[in-house]
Design a protein around this motif. Structure first.
Motif, mmCIF file in Angstrom:
data_model
loop_
_atom_site.group_PDB
_atom_site.id
_atom_site.type_symbol
_atom_site.label_atom_id
_atom_site.label_comp_id
_atom_site.label_asym_id
_atom_site.label_seq_id
_atom_site.Cartn_x
_atom_site.Cartn_y
_atom_site.Cartn_z
ATOM 1 N N ALA A 1 97.248 59.679 -46.296
ATOM 2 C CA ALA A 1 97.865 61.008 -46.153
ATOM 3 C C ALA A 1 96.801 62.099 -46.050
ATOM 4 O O ALA A 1 97.020 63.114 -45.376
ATOM 5 N N LEU A 2 95.649 61.905 -46.704
ATOM 6 C CA LEU A 2 94.562 62.887 -46.566
ATOM 7 C C LEU A 2 94.103 62.962 -45.118
ATOM 8 O O LEU A 2 93.869 64.050 -44.582
ATOM 9 N N ILE A 3 93.976 61.808 -44.473
ATOM 10 C CA ILE A 3 93.592 61.746 -43.055
ATOM 11 C C ILE A 3 94.645 62.451 -42.201
ATOM 12 O O ILE A 3 94.316 63.165 -41.253
ATOM 13 N N THR A 4 95.904 62.258 -42.536
ATOM 14 C CA THR A 4 96.992 62.901 -41.786
ATOM 15 C C THR A 4 96.871 64.416 -41.851
ATOM 16 O O THR A 4 97.059 65.107 -40.840
ATOM 17 N N HIS A 5 96.545 64.957 -43.033
ATOM 18 C CA HIS A 5 96.348 66.406 -43.143
ATOM 19 C C HIS A 5 95.209 66.868 -42.235
ATOM 20 O O HIS A 5 95.330 67.902 -41.564
ATOM 21 N N LEU A 6 94.109 66.117 -42.216
ATOM 22 C CA LEU A 6 92.982 66.503 -41.373
ATOM 23 C C LEU A 6 93.390 66.534 -39.904
ATOM 24 O O LEU A 6 93.112 67.497 -39.187
ATOM 25 N N GLU A 7 94.051 65.475 -39.468
ATOM 26 C CA GLU A 7 94.468 65.389 -38.069
ATOM 27 C C GLU A 7 95.506 66.460 -37.724
ATOM 28 O O GLU A 7 95.376 67.162 -36.716
ATOM 29 N N ASP A 8 96.528 66.595 -38.550
ATOM 30 C CA ASP A 8 97.582 67.583 -38.274
ATOM 31 C C ASP A 8 97.036 69.004 -38.272
ATOM 32 O O ASP A 8 97.378 69.808 -37.406
ATOM 33 N N GLY A 9 96.178 69.320 -39.238
ATOM 34 C CA GLY A 9 95.604 70.659 -39.301
ATOM 35 C C GLY A 9 94.718 70.966 -38.111
ATOM 36 O O GLY A 9 94.766 72.075 -37.553
ATOM 37 N N PHE A 10 93.913 69.980 -37.705
ATOM 38 C CA PHE A 10 93.040 70.182 -36.544
ATOM 39 C C PHE A 10 93.882 70.400 -35.291
ATOM 40 O O PHE A 10 93.653 71.339 -34.529
ATOM 41 N N ASN A 11 94.866 69.526 -35.069
ATOM 42 C CA ASN A 11 95.650 69.606 -33.835
ATOM 43 C C ASN A 11 96.568 70.819 -33.785
ATOM 44 O O ASN A 11 96.828 71.340 -32.702
ATOM 45 N N SER A 12 97.025 71.294 -34.922
ATOM 46 C CA SER A 12 97.866 72.498 -34.948
ATOM 47 C C SER A 12 97.023 73.769 -35.078
ATOM 48 O O SER A 12 97.560 74.873 -35.027
ATOM 49 N N LYS A 13 95.721 73.582 -35.269
ATOM 50 C CA LYS A 13 94.766 74.691 -35.429
ATOM 51 C C LYS A 13 95.089 75.543 -36.653
ATOM 52 O O LYS A 13 94.957 76.760 -36.650
ATOM 53 N N GLU A 14 95.485 74.879 -37.736
ATOM 54 C CA GLU A 14 95.804 75.540 -38.999
ATOM 55 C C GLU A 14 94.793 75.118 -40.059
ATOM 56 O O GLU A 14 94.871 74.011 -40.605
ATOM 57 N N ALA A 15 93.853 75.985 -40.339
ATOM 58 C CA ALA A 15 92.804 75.673 -41.307
ATOM 59 C C ALA A 15 93.377 75.354 -42.686
ATOM 60 O O ALA A 15 92.847 74.490 -43.391
ATOM 61 N N ALA A 16 94.454 76.002 -43.076
ATOM 62 C CA ALA A 16 95.045 75.743 -44.396
ATOM 63 C C ALA A 16 95.550 74.307 -44.507
ATOM 64 O O ALA A 16 95.457 73.698 -45.574
ATOM 65 N N VAL A 17 96.070 73.754 -43.418
ATOM 66 C CA VAL A 17 96.534 72.361 -43.413
ATOM 67 C C VAL A 17 95.329 71.426 -43.352
ATOM 68 O O VAL A 17 95.242 70.461 -44.113
ATOM 69 N N LEU A 18 94.394 71.711 -42.461
ATOM 70 C CA LEU A 18 93.191 70.891 -42.312
ATOM 71 C C LEU A 18 92.427 70.784 -43.622
ATOM 72 O O LEU A 18 91.966 69.706 -44.002
ATOM 73 N N ASP A 19 92.312 71.865 -44.338
ATOM 74 C CA ASP A 19 91.486 71.899 -45.547
ATOM 75 C C ASP A 19 92.261 71.635 -46.836
ATOM 76 O O ASP A 19 91.674 71.601 -47.915
ATOM 77 N N ARG A 20 93.561 71.413 -46.739
ATOM 78 C CA ARG A 20 94.390 71.170 -47.917
ATOM 79 C C ARG A 20 93.854 70.040 -48.806
ATOM 80 O O ARG A 20 93.885 70.164 -50.028
ATOM 81 N N PRO A 21 93.334 68.922 -48.269
ATOM 82 C CA PRO A 21 92.928 67.805 -49.140
ATOM 83 C C PRO A 21 91.593 67.993 -49.864
ATOM 84 O O PRO A 21 91.226 67.157 -50.685
ATOM 85 N N PHE A 22 90.855 69.060 -49.577
ATOM 86 C CA PHE A 22 89.506 69.206 -50.129
ATOM 87 C C PHE A 22 89.508 69.867 -51.503
ATOM 88 O O PHE A 22 90.199 70.860 -51.726
ATOM 89 N N ALA A 23 88.700 69.316 -52.396
ATOM 90 C CA ALA A 23 88.518 69.898 -53.730
ATOM 91 C C ALA A 23 87.805 71.243 -53.611
ATOM 92 O O ALA A 23 87.115 71.511 -52.613
ATOM 93 N N ARG A 24 87.962 72.075 -54.600
ATOM 94 C CA ARG A 24 87.346 73.409 -54.604
ATOM 95 C C ARG A 24 85.836 73.329 -54.401
ATOM 96 O O ARG A 24 85.252 74.159 -53.723
ATOM 97 N N ASP A 25 85.179 72.311 -54.992
ATOM 98 C CA ASP A 25 83.717 72.199 -54.909
ATOM 99 C C ASP A 25 83.256 71.069 -53.984
ATOM 100 O O ASP A 25 82.160 70.533 -54.139
ATOM 101 N N ALA A 26 84.081 70.740 -52.999
ATOM 102 C CA ALA A 26 83.746 69.665 -52.059
ATOM 103 C C ALA A 26 82.450 69.961 -51.303
ATOM 104 O O ALA A 26 82.090 71.123 -51.091
#
Length: 139
Positions: free
Chosen positions: A24-49
């Protein structure tokens, strides 16, 4: 320990539930990139990633990652489409996973691929990307 002795580090089993949640983390990356939504793309990342993007840029922390992706998605990669597949996942312990993925991206007039690795940690029952490194590969 002799120079030829090495510990094994991937000793925990990967459950079907963990595999699905990590996918599901990969899905967020792909969906966020393809929809051009940084909030979706970056949703899985920890604050200090810690992230290394394909051109070698090192990004520390969610705020800087979000700023980077907001600019990139609106400009340099605005017409690109990507497909990301998780190729393997291994568990260091029950709350730490290392996943290998392939990203195939279509651009105007061509395509390219990246391979990447991310380290995910489980915190309060949810998986988060703690580190990601993504590198261009030759076809």
């Amino acid at each position: 320990m002799t120079t030829t002795e090495r510990p094994e580090v991937f000793t925990a089993a990967v459950s079907a539930e963990d595999r699905a949640q990590l996918h599901a983390l990969i899905t967020h990356l792909e969906d966020g990139f393809n929809s051009k939504e940084a909030a979706v793309l970056d949703r899985p990342f920890a604050r200090d990633a810690v992230i290394v993007v394909p051109d070698g840029t090192l990004i520390r922390g969610w705020d800087d990652l979000f700023a980077y992706h907001t600019e990139r998605l609106a400009n340099a990669v605005s017409t690109w489409k990507t497909q990301i597949r998780m190729l393997s996942v291994a568990m260091l312990d029950r709350d730490t996973a290392v996943a290998h993925f392939r990203q195939d991206t279509t651009i105007h007039g061509g395509a390219f691929a990246n391979h990447g690795t991310f380290v995910a940690v489980r915190r309060s029952g949810a998986w988060w990307i703690a580190a990601l490194h993504n590198t261009n590969i030759q076809h």
